[in-house]
Design an enzyme around this catalytic site. Structure first.
Site, PDB file in Angstrom:
ATOM      1  N   GLY A 172      37.822  41.361  29.103  1.00  0.00           N
ATOM      2  CA  GLY A 172      39.022  41.919  28.484  1.00  0.00           C
ATOM      3  C   GLY A 172      39.901  42.618  29.499  1.00  0.00           C
ATOM      4  O   GLY A 172      40.474  43.670  29.217  1.00  0.00           O
ATOM      5  N   HIS A 173      40.012  42.011  30.679  1.00  0.00           N
ATOM      6  CA  HIS A 173      40.850  42.579  31.729  1.00  0.00           C
ATOM      7  C   HIS A 173      41.157  41.519  32.786  1.00  0.00           C
ATOM      8  O   HIS A 173      40.610  40.428  32.758  1.00  0.00           O
ATOM      9  CB  HIS A 173      40.158  43.787  32.385  1.00  0.00           C
ATOM     10  N   ALA A 174      42.041  41.897  33.708  1.00  0.00           N
ATOM     11  CA  ALA A 174      42.339  41.086  34.892  1.00  0.00           C
ATOM     12  C   ALA A 174      42.362  42.039  36.080  1.00  0.00           C
ATOM     13  O   ALA A 174      42.411  43.255  35.911  1.00  0.00           O
ATOM     14  CB  ALA A 174      43.684  40.386  34.745  1.00  0.00           C
TER      15      ALA A 174
END
Length: 140
Positions: free
Chosen positions: A51-53
């Site tokens: 749920g991130h980059a």
């Protein structure tokens, strides 16, 4: 940058009747210096991770045990990779959003990272990530 550079990487296997061995070397089997290793385990059924980059970080994800799916998103397209072999890793380029889902019971996800932990390297808000990859927010 983007999904075109993300790919499965088959790691070397030393076959032996007593059990196989796989090894990983920086800049040989992964396209970066390995500066950090961590792993996810005991993930409850139905839970999602990721749920991130990352602005600059590159990673290689490996299913050390069990299986899971990794959904990659570069802001233009999405692609899902299923990981279930300890000799196959998924290379994730910088500026690619990831969701890790469908963990099997007992799954262990090992992550090799190109740099030390730095909270400022994360995009944790999807809308902020989209603005950055479309050029409306500085990447950092």
């Amino acid at each position: 940058m983007g999904l075109e550079r993300c790919r499965a990487i088959d790691l070397p296997i030393v076959h032996d009747p007593r059990g196989n061995l796989t090894f990983i070397e920086s800049n040989r089997h992964v396209p970066f210096d390995i500066k950090r290793v961590y792993y996810l385990y005991d993930v409850p059924g139905g839970a999602e991770r990721g749920g991130h980059a990352h602005k600059n970080l590159e990673q290689l994800l490996i299913a050390m045990s069990g299986s899971f799916d990794v959904i990659l998103d570069d802001g233009l397209a999405k692609q899902t990779f299923s990981l279930n072999r300890s000799y196959r890793g998924l290379y994730i380029e910088r500026l690619v959003w990831r969701e890790i889902v469908n963990f099997s019971s007992g799954a262990v996800c090992m992550v090799l990272a190109s740099d030390f932990y730095d909270e400022t390297d994360y995009y944790r808000d999807y809308d902020e990530f989209i603005k950055a990859v479309r050029g409306t927010v500085p990447v950092g």
